[in-house]
Design a protein around this motif. Structure first.
Motif, PDB file in Angstrom:
ATOM      1  N   LEU A 291      -5.874   2.067  -7.028  1.00 22.28           N
ATOM      2  CA  LEU A 291      -5.873   3.530  -6.934  1.00 22.28           C
ATOM      3  C   LEU A 291      -7.122   4.035  -6.207  1.00 22.28           C
ATOM      4  O   LEU A 291      -7.076   5.066  -5.527  1.00 22.28           O
TER       5      LEU A 291
ATOM      6  N   LEU B  40      -6.160   3.856  -2.660  1.00 24.91           N
ATOM      7  CA  LEU B  40      -5.243   4.947  -2.353  1.00 24.91           C
ATOM      8  C   LEU B  40      -5.998   6.268  -2.237  1.00 24.91           C
ATOM      9  O   LEU B  40      -5.762   7.056  -1.313  1.00 24.91           O
ATOM     10  N   ASP B  41      -6.919   6.506  -3.155  1.00 23.98           N
ATOM     11  CA  ASP B  41      -7.716   7.732  -3.116  1.00 23.98           C
ATOM     12  C   ASP B  41      -8.497   7.842  -1.814  1.00 23.98           C
ATOM     13  O   ASP B  41      -8.515   8.900  -1.178  1.00 23.98           O
TER      14      ASP B  41
ATOM     15  N   LEU C 210      -6.022   8.563   1.054  1.00 24.68           N
ATOM     16  CA  LEU C 210      -5.510   9.929   1.021  1.00 24.68           C
ATOM     17  C   LEU C 210      -6.606  10.946   1.332  1.00 24.68           C
ATOM     18  O   LEU C 210      -6.370  11.934   2.022  1.00 24.68           O
TER      19      LEU C 210
END
Length: 151
Positions: free
Chosen positions: A128, A131-132, A135
């Motif tokens: 994650l 992903l953070d 993004l």
């Protein structure tokens, strides 16, 4: 993007001779939810999670005494609760492959192994983080291109 860039390099481990109590105490003390279990020679034997420990606990609805409850934790070998021969990756595995394994197998962590030794662990939380950053980078780039930035 390689696993080595996103894995947690500090890994708390247990020996396969440990008991369920040892796992419960380590999970509580460290806040880690996934604990690799090692053989006497240092090679990976399995992985135990906070859910494995909870699953092995006797029901508090049963008619057992606190001493009997504690005896279960003290007498249950960690090998009864752990997942043996877990899926692993190496530090050189691509993050795409690692994330695909986490997702497809619905698992929360992958021990990172190099030359038969655990050198890290890659968790869903680590993924994650990737992903953070992806993004955040793409949304900021798009916002800058439009002339506005919204934090």
């Amino acid at each position: 993007m390689l696993v080595r860039e996103y894995m947690t390099p500090t890994v708390f481990t247990l020996n396969e001779q440990a008991r369920l109590l040892d796992a419960a105490l380590m999970i509580r003390r460290t806040g880690k939810r996934h604990i690799p279990v090692l053989r006497d020679d240092g090679r990976l034997a399995g992985i135990v999670t906070d859910r494995d420990v909870a699953r092995m606990a006797p029901s508090i609805l049963g008619r057992i005494t606190p001493d009997q409850y504690n005896a279960v934790y003290e007498s249950t070998p960690i090998t009864m609760a752990m997942t043996g021969d877990p899926v692993t990756v190496t530090p050189e595995t691509s993050m795409q492959v690692a994330v695909s394994l986490l997702y497809a197998r619905k698992i929360g962590a992958l021990p990172v192994v190099e030359q038969d030794r655990v050198v890290g662990i890659l968790t869903v939380t680590d993924a994650l983080g990737l992903l953070d950053s992806l993004l955040s980078g793409s949304s900021q780039a798009a916002a800058v291109g439009e002339g506005t930035v919204n934090p």
